[in-house]
Design an enzyme around this catalytic site. Structure first.
Site, PDB file in Angstrom:
ATOM      1  N   LYS A  21    -137.128   5.445  36.875  1.00  0.00           N
ATOM      2  CA  LYS A  21    -136.463   5.372  35.565  1.00  0.00           C
ATOM      3  C   LYS A  21    -137.079   4.303  34.688  1.00  0.00           C
ATOM      4  O   LYS A  21    -137.114   4.452  33.466  1.00  0.00           O
ATOM      5  CB  LYS A  21    -134.956   5.143  35.726  1.00  0.00           C
ATOM      6  CG  LYS A  21    -134.279   6.323  36.394  1.00  0.00           C
ATOM      7  CD  LYS A  21    -132.989   6.768  35.752  1.00  0.00           C
ATOM      8  CE  LYS A  21    -132.658   8.153  36.273  1.00  0.00           C
ATOM      9  NZ  LYS A  21    -131.294   8.560  36.172  1.00  0.00           N
ATOM     10  N   LYS A  80    -138.122  17.175  41.503  1.00  0.00           N
ATOM     11  CA  LYS A  80    -136.688  17.450  41.574  1.00  0.00           C
ATOM     12  C   LYS A  80    -136.196  18.074  40.267  1.00  0.00           C
ATOM     13  O   LYS A  80    -136.633  17.652  39.194  1.00  0.00           O
ATOM     14  CB  LYS A  80    -135.983  16.104  41.810  1.00  0.00           C
ATOM     15  CG  LYS A  80    -134.508  16.178  42.075  1.00  0.00           C
ATOM     16  CD  LYS A  80    -133.873  14.782  42.122  1.00  0.00           C
ATOM     17  CE  LYS A  80    -133.420  14.345  40.745  1.00  0.00           C
ATOM     18  NZ  LYS A  80    -132.211  13.508  40.709  1.00  0.00           N
ATOM     19  N   LYS A 125    -131.617  16.795  35.127  1.00  0.00           N
ATOM     20  CA  LYS A 125    -131.021  17.099  33.818  1.00  0.00           C
ATOM     21  C   LYS A 125    -131.699  16.341  32.705  1.00  0.00           C
ATOM     22  O   LYS A 125    -131.588  16.713  31.543  1.00  0.00           O
ATOM     23  CB  LYS A 125    -129.513  16.829  33.848  1.00  0.00           C
ATOM     24  CG  LYS A 125    -129.120  15.403  34.188  1.00  0.00           C
ATOM     25  CD  LYS A 125    -127.634  15.195  33.911  1.00  0.00           C
ATOM     26  CE  LYS A 125    -126.804  14.985  35.137  1.00  0.00           C
ATOM     27  NZ  LYS A 125    -126.584  13.626  35.556  1.00  0.00           N
TER      28      LYS A 125
HETATM   29  P1  ATP Z   1    -130.964  12.475  36.235  1.00  0.00           P
HETATM   30  O1  ATP Z   1    -131.570  13.833  36.351  1.00  0.00           O
HETATM   31  O2  ATP Z   1    -130.616  12.091  34.841  1.00  0.00           O
HETATM   32  O3  ATP Z   1    -131.711  11.432  36.989  1.00  0.00           O
HETATM   33  P2  ATP Z   1    -129.190  13.214  38.284  1.00  0.00           P
HETATM   34  O4  ATP Z   1    -128.794  14.614  37.989  1.00  0.00           O
HETATM   35  O5  ATP Z   1    -130.208  12.944  39.322  1.00  0.00           O
HETATM   36  O6  ATP Z   1    -129.574  12.551  36.918  1.00  0.00           O
HETATM   37  P3  ATP Z   1    -126.419  12.515  38.854  1.00  0.00           P
HETATM   38  O7  ATP Z   1    -125.855  13.414  37.832  1.00  0.00           O
HETATM   39  O8  ATP Z   1    -125.715  11.241  38.937  1.00  0.00           O
HETATM   40  O9  ATP Z   1    -127.973  12.254  38.646  1.00  0.00           O
HETATM   41  O10 ATP Z   1    -126.377  13.240  40.243  1.00  0.00           O
HETATM   42  C1  ATP Z   1    -125.193  13.729  40.756  1.00  0.00           C
HETATM   43  C2  ATP Z   1    -125.386  14.269  42.145  1.00  0.00           C
HETATM   44  O11 ATP Z   1    -126.277  15.379  42.116  1.00  0.00           O
HETATM   45  C3  ATP Z   1    -126.006  13.250  43.107  1.00  0.00           C
HETATM   46  O12 ATP Z   1    -125.328  13.352  44.345  1.00  0.00           O
HETATM   47  C4  ATP Z   1    -127.435  13.705  43.260  1.00  0.00           C
HETATM   48  O13 ATP Z   1    -127.956  13.377  44.519  1.00  0.00           O
HETATM   49  C5  ATP Z   1    -127.298  15.210  43.108  1.00  0.00           C
HETATM   50  N1  ATP Z   1    -128.526  15.828  42.606  1.00  0.00           N
HETATM   51  C6  ATP Z   1    -129.150  15.561  41.425  1.00  0.00           C
HETATM   52  N2  ATP Z   1    -130.241  16.331  41.255  1.00  0.00           N
HETATM   53  C7  ATP Z   1    -130.313  17.124  42.377  1.00  0.00           C
HETATM   54  C8  ATP Z   1    -131.224  18.155  42.805  1.00  0.00           C
HETATM   55  N3  ATP Z   1    -132.264  18.510  42.069  1.00  0.00           N
HETATM   56  N4  ATP Z   1    -130.998  18.746  43.999  1.00  0.00           N
HETATM   57  C9  ATP Z   1    -129.947  18.388  44.752  1.00  0.00           C
HETATM   58  N5  ATP Z   1    -129.047  17.432  44.416  1.00  0.00           N
HETATM   59  C10 ATP Z   1    -129.218  16.806  43.236  1.00  0.00           C
END
Ligand code: ATP
Ligand code: LTN
Length: 332
Positions: free
Chosen positions: A115, A197, A200
């Site tokens: 980040k 990954k 969002k």
């Molecule tokens: P950003 O993409 O902005 O970094 P994020 O989606 O990774 O945000 P959170 O919204 O806080 O972050 O994640 C919420 C949950 O979703 C966490 O438990 C994270 O591990 C899970 N998660 C996020 N992206 C994935 C993915 N691509 N596959 C599986 N689990 C995910």
């Protein structure tokens, strides 16, 4: 909240719209756990401001995540649902834990490194401290298990290290939390670049599917999904794009990977990709519709997060009082 049941805690940031990755990696498991455990699920708005947010959007997205928790099957009568900034004990415990976290260990967090390179103009102290606040979230509730995607494993390990250090200095104070990571879906990959990954915050709108996406957008994104030149539909390390689609299809339909491979043996992407799209459209349709309904009923959402914050604050206070006493603060 019953004493005998084990406690589950997890959080999702309202930093954008929720993706299929958030759902399959984490939120999908939340309702399954609520029957057996004392479950606490938080919308972590204080984490979200480590990256610059538009205030009106943040407020909107916070309610949207809460509505999506419920739409994905969480029952406010069974689980405690609340907004992080409504329970000040999170910030209070985070301060104390800061004093039991080493600069070096926080510096090793890969999410911080990612980040800070992505937001090079805003490498703020909050971004660095993010995992300590997350440790406070978890440790405040004497959490036994934390359901998350695999990207959060390192943060849970840090929370365990902090807990162990504190317990070592002051006798047992915190329960040691364990990660709960699903066997399938723990890391859903980007549809545009299957080595990364699904995220969002990706700039490429075609790389993720949102829980609120319209069916035609979902279909388009899957039809465009990056695969490879060998058109066999099999799970393989050499075929990350197809493997990701197989995982998604398998989770959306409840079919095993074997069954999926058999179903599409001898068929090509032309048949497979739309089938994945349709399965995801059907998986997400009820969630989207329920979320839209809930967002029309702000009074109900308010009653849920108010009551949730009350329950959470009561449990959190117990731990915080214990911590304050142990470190030597005078009782107020
Ligand atoms: P950003 O993409 O902005 O970094 P994020 O989606 O990774 O945000 P959170 O919204 O806080 O972050 O994640 C919420 C949950 O979703 C966490 O438990 C994270 O591990 C899970 N998660 C996020 N992206 C994935 C993915 N691509 N596959 C599986 N689990 C995910
Ligand atoms: N860091 C997590 C969100 C998060 C969380 C938590 C998850 C904040 N506090 C406590 C589980 C438990 C993320 O970015 N996905």
């Amino acid at each position: 909240m019953s004493e005998a049941k084990k406690t589950i805690f997890s959080g999702v940031q309202p930093s954008g719209k929720l993706t299929l990755g958030n759902y399959l990696g984490a939120i999908r498991n939340f309702p399954i756990l609520q029957e057996e455990y004392n479950c606490i699920y938080c919308v972590v708005d204080m984490h979200a401001i480590t990256v610059r947010q538009d205030p009106a959007m943040l407020r909107k997205q916070t309610l949207e995540v809460l509505a999506q928790y419920i739409a994905c099957g969480l029952d406010p009568e069974k689980s405690t649902l609340f907004i992080q900034s409504h329970v000040p004990a999170h910030a209070e415990l985070a301060w104390v834990l800061n004093c039991y976290t080493m600069f070096g260990e926080a510096s090793r967090m890969t999410q911080f490194k990612d980040k800070s390179s992505k937001h090079a103009d805003n490498v703020n102290v909050g971004l660095f401290d993010y995992p300590v606040l997350m440790a406070a979230d978890i440790l405040l509730y004497q959490t036994d298990m934390v359901p998350v995607g695999v990207d959060q494993l390192q943060h849970i390990e840090l929370a365990r290290n902090i807990a162990q250090r504190f317990n070592g200095v002051y006798s047992d104070t915190f329960v040691m939390p364990e990660p709960y990571i699903p066997k399938a879906g723990a890391k859903i990959m980007s549809l545009a670049d299957p080595t990364r990954k699904m995220s969002k915050s990706d700039e490429n709108q075609n790389s993720f599917v949102l829980l609120m996406d319209k069916p035609e957008d979902i279909m388009r994104k899957f039809k465009r999904a990056v695969t490879d030149s060998d058109s066999r539909i099999i799970m393989s390390d050499e075929k990350p794009g197809v493997s990701n689609l197989i995982t998604i299809y398998s989770l959306a339909t409840g079919k095993s990977v074997d069954e999926v491979e058999k179903e599409f043996a001898g068929k090509g992407y032309g048949e497979f990709k739309p089938a994945v799209g349709e399965a995801v459209v059907e998986l997400l349709r009820p969630i989207r519709e329920k979320t839209e309904d809930l967002l029309r009923n702000k009074d109900y959402l308010e009653s849920v997060y108010r009551e949730g914050a009350g329950k959470a604050a009561y449990a959190a206070r117990k731990t915080l009082d214990k911590v304050y006493r142990k470190v030597g603060f005078v009782k107020r």
